[in-house]
Structures are given as structure tokens and as C-alpha cells.
Design an enzyme around this catalytic site. Structure first.
Site, PDB file in Angstrom:
ATOM      1  N   SER A  43       0.677  -1.439  -0.022  1.00 45.19           N
ATOM      2  CA  SER A  43      -0.031  -0.007   0.098  1.00 45.19           C
ATOM      3  C   SER A  43       0.859   1.291  -0.189  1.00 45.19           C
ATOM      4  O   SER A  43       0.330   2.256  -0.296  1.00 45.19           O
ATOM      5  CB  SER A  43      -0.709   0.049   1.361  1.00 45.19           C
ATOM      6  N   ASP A 349      -3.755   7.902   8.090  1.00 43.27           N
ATOM      7  CA  ASP A 349      -4.941   7.266   8.822  1.00 43.27           C
ATOM      8  C   ASP A 349      -4.513   6.086   9.970  1.00 43.27           C
ATOM      9  O   ASP A 349      -5.230   5.085  10.181  1.00 43.27           O
ATOM     10  CB  ASP A 349      -5.539   6.432   7.736  1.00 43.27           C
ATOM     11  N   HIS A 352      -0.760   4.687   7.209  1.00 43.65           N
ATOM     12  CA  HIS A 352      -0.343   5.218   6.008  1.00 43.65           C
ATOM     13  C   HIS A 352       0.110   6.638   6.038  1.00 43.65           C
ATOM     14  O   HIS A 352      -0.508   7.302   6.879  1.00 43.65           O
ATOM     15  CB  HIS A 352      -1.171   4.876   4.540  1.00 43.65           C
TER      16      HIS A 352
END
Length: 384
Positions: A43, A349, A352
């Protein structure tokens, strides 16, 4: 020749030498002409893969730059986006995103939750992607074979402009950003000793991927190490009254960061061996850990918010509503909204990084100051 003529001649010679000297200084080695980037990762560099494969990432993700969800786990751009900008290439389309994609300048095989080593669990359990590095390499092989075949069929039509040229695969930059999820799975399933014992196999699997791409013609590799996983706020969401020594001086989980450092040391050693094994490859090891930890440890001096505070989501005591979701706290519906100014936050968040943090890390790694060899990304095709 008289004295005056001699002085004039000497002065003229000095001027010419100074001009030539300044010309050499002003003419550095030209940048590499990368026609494309092929990225493999999780990610931290996923530009839409997991959104294409499963449920799309929703608002407020993407709000700071794209002004809409853009398949990225951030409020804006990722480090891979800043690499593309630095190389003057378009942002990478995800390989799995079949709608409206243009692959002339590369493709992104990264998906959120990916690991180097394949995991025996579904994404619905702990968010681990089914597209581990070995599957991403299989997808690359298929992508290369199919696009070369398709290009030969449509090369005289406008459709050819959306496909890579066969000769560009050997000239492209191949980037890697994985390992964080291998550690997080290890923390969940293994003792530290077991995880430590698994590290050589994990880094060897990444090395095998590089070797395979080299056999396919790849020559320039830009390999990120893993960041300070112990500094991710999520690792503190359910911790109260930590024992002395559990956290370091910046509030990060000390043991987790120590494991990340150990992993990075083994990865760097393997990269050094790869250089001997792949004599025509230019392989750059990028110390993202130092950049991210440097940002976190200097947050206050840089005028940033507490690095362990989260911009997007509701996280109060042990009540957690994740970014963009709705939930109930004391029978009241709560929305995990974004903060007023994401640009002063490091964590977007809880897992990340924010766009601002990604840009800071990109600026402090792409110039070569935290790479081995010390070379900017624009020169990453040159073997040192």
C-alpha cells in the site's frame, strides 16, 4: 613577443582555462532517460491495484491532490508518484485497473496488503493481499508478453500509444517497496526469534524477483527498505500504560523498530551480493527507514503535529472509527473524517503516511543522500 604581449597572452590563456573549467562543472552527467517505471510493492506504493481488485478506496482518501479517491491509501500522492514526477513520467496506472489505462510509461503491480513471502490467509481476515511479490512477478511476465504481442498488431494505429514498446523494458526503472507487511504478519504470528530466522528467506525471495527481472532484460533497480513500523500509530491504538522500555524516546514501539532495522540490514547485505551476481545491473538501495524516522523524530522542529496523532479517522481512547467509515460511539453515530490541515500531519490514517510526509521522504531519498550508492533517482541507470 614583448612583455605586454606576453601578459596579454597569459591572461587570455587563464580566461580560456577558467571557461573550460566552469564548462565542465556546469555539464554534469546527463540524467538517465527512463521511458517507463515498473513498480512492485504494497500500500505504500499502490496506485489503484487493491481498489480495482476489491472494494474501491473511498473518500476522503485522495482529497488533498486528486480531489477524489484515486486508489491510494493517502490524502494525495505517494512516494512512487513523486518518483514519476522526478523522472518526468506520468503517474503509474495499476496493472489490475482495466478501465481507461495507459501503459506506455509503465505499470504498477503493487497492491495494498502485499507481502514478499506468500501468506496463507485471505484479505478479509487481516487485510493481507493475495498478490504477494511472486504473483506480481507473474503478472509482469504476462503483461510484458501480451503487450509486446498486442503492440505488433496495432503499431500503426492510435492504440499503440497506450502500450509499451518492446525495447523500453530494458531501459525502464524497476522499483520495489515491500517488507512492511511481512514484519506485521510476523509480529502477529511469530516470536521475534522465529521472525528473525525467517528474514533470510524473505530477502532472498525479493532478490529472486530482481534476478528474474534481470533475466527478462531489466537493468536499473531502485529498492526501498522498510520503514519504522513501530512508529505507525495503529501499533499504539490498543496499548495503555506500556512497560518501561516498551517505547523509544519518540513514542515508537522499540522492539518493532529494532526488527525493522535488522530486516533492513539483511536486505542491504543481499543487495550487495546481487550486484556481484548481476554484473550489468545498477541496483540502488534506498534507506527509507532513516528518512521516515528522521521526519518523525524532528516533527516538532519542523512545525508538524505529533507524529503519533492521526489525521483521518476517529480514535479516542479505545474507540476507533477508521478513515472514511461510520460507526457508533456511546450509541452516537460517528464519521471517521479528515482533519482540517493534513499537510501538518505525518500519519494520514494510522497506517499510511500523508501526502506531505511522502513528499518529505521523497525529497530526502531521491537526491541520493540516503541511498547506496549515493546516487539520485535520475541517475539510477548508472552502475557504481
Amino acid at each position: 613577443m614583448g612583455f605586454r604581449s606576453s601578459v596579454v597572452a597569459t591572461w587570455f590563456l587563464l580566461v580560456v582555462l577558467c571557461f573550460l573549467s566552469s564548462a565542465v562543472v556546469a555539464d554534469p552527467v546527463p540524467p538517465c532517460e527512463f521511458p517507463a517505471i515498473y513498480n512492485f510493492g504494497d500500500s505504500n506504493s499502490d496506485t489503484g491495484g487493491i481498489s480495482a481488485a476489491f472494494v474501491p478506496i473511498s473518500a476522503p482518501y485522495g482529497e488533498a491532490f486528486f480531489h477524489r479517491p484515486a486508489g491510494r491509501d493517502s490524502d494525495g500522492r505517494l512516494i512512487i508518484d513523486f518518483i514519476a514526477e522526478r523522472l518526468r513520467l506520468p503517474y503509474l496506472s495499476a496493472y489490475l485497473n482495466s478501465i481507461g489505462t495507459n501503459y506506455r510509461h509503465g505499470a504498477n503491480f503493487a497492491t495494498g496488503g502485499s507481502t514478499i513471502r506468500r501468506q496463507n490467509e485471505t484479505i478479509f481476515e487481516y487485510g493481507i493481499s493475495p498478490f504477494a511479490l511472486d504473483m506480481q512477478i507473474v503478472q509482469f511476465d504476462q503483461f510484458k508478453a501480451r503487450t509486446i504481442d498486442l503492440y505488433s498488431q496495432v503499431k500503426s494505429t492510435p492504440d499503440a500509444e497506450k502500450l509499451p514498446r518492446a525495447e523500453d523494458f530494458s531501459k525502464a526503472l524497476y522499483t520495489f517497496d515491500l517488507g512492511q507487511n511481512d514484519l506485521s504478519v510476523g509480529f502477529r504470528k511469530m516470536s521475534f526469534d522465529q521472525l528473525r530466522a525467517a528474514m533470510p528467506d524473505i530477502v532472498n525471495q525479493l532478490a529472486s524477483a530482481v534476478q528474474h527481472l534481470y533475466e527478462q532484460g531489466g537493468r536499473a533497480f531502485w529498492i526501498h527498505n522498510t520503514g519504522p513500523i513501530g512508529c505507525l500509530p495503529v501499533n499504539l491504538f490498543y496499548v495503555s500504560n506500556p512497560a518501561p522500555g516498551y517505547l523509544d524516546e519518540h513514542g515508537c514501539v522499540k522492539a518493532q523498530n529494532e526488527m525493522a532495522i535488522e530486516f533492513n540490514s539483511k536486505l542491504k547485505d543481499r543487495v550487495v551480493k546481487l550486484r556481484a551476481e548481476l554484473p550489468e545491473a545498477a541496483i540502488t538501495y534506498v534507506d527509507v527507514y532513516s528518512a521516515k524516522y528522521g521526519l518523525i523524530s524532528n516533527a516538532k522542529n519542523l512545525g508538524l503535529a505529533d507524529p503519533l496523532k492521526v489525521c483521518c479517522g476517529y480514535h479516542v481512547n479505545f474507540d476507533h472509527i477508521w478513515c472514511g467509515n461510520k460507526g457508533k460511539v456511546n450509541n452516537t453515530e460517528v464519521y471517521g473524517a479528515s482533519c482540517k490541515d493534513p499537510s501538518v500531519f505525518i500519519s494520514w490514517d494510522g497506517v499510511h503516511y500523508s501526502q506531505a510526509a511522502n513528499q518529505w521522504v521523497a525529497d530526502h531519498t531521491q537526491n541520493g543522500s540516503l541511498t547506496d550508492p549515493p546516487i539520485p533517482v535520475t541517475q539510477a541507470c548508472r552502475r557504481k
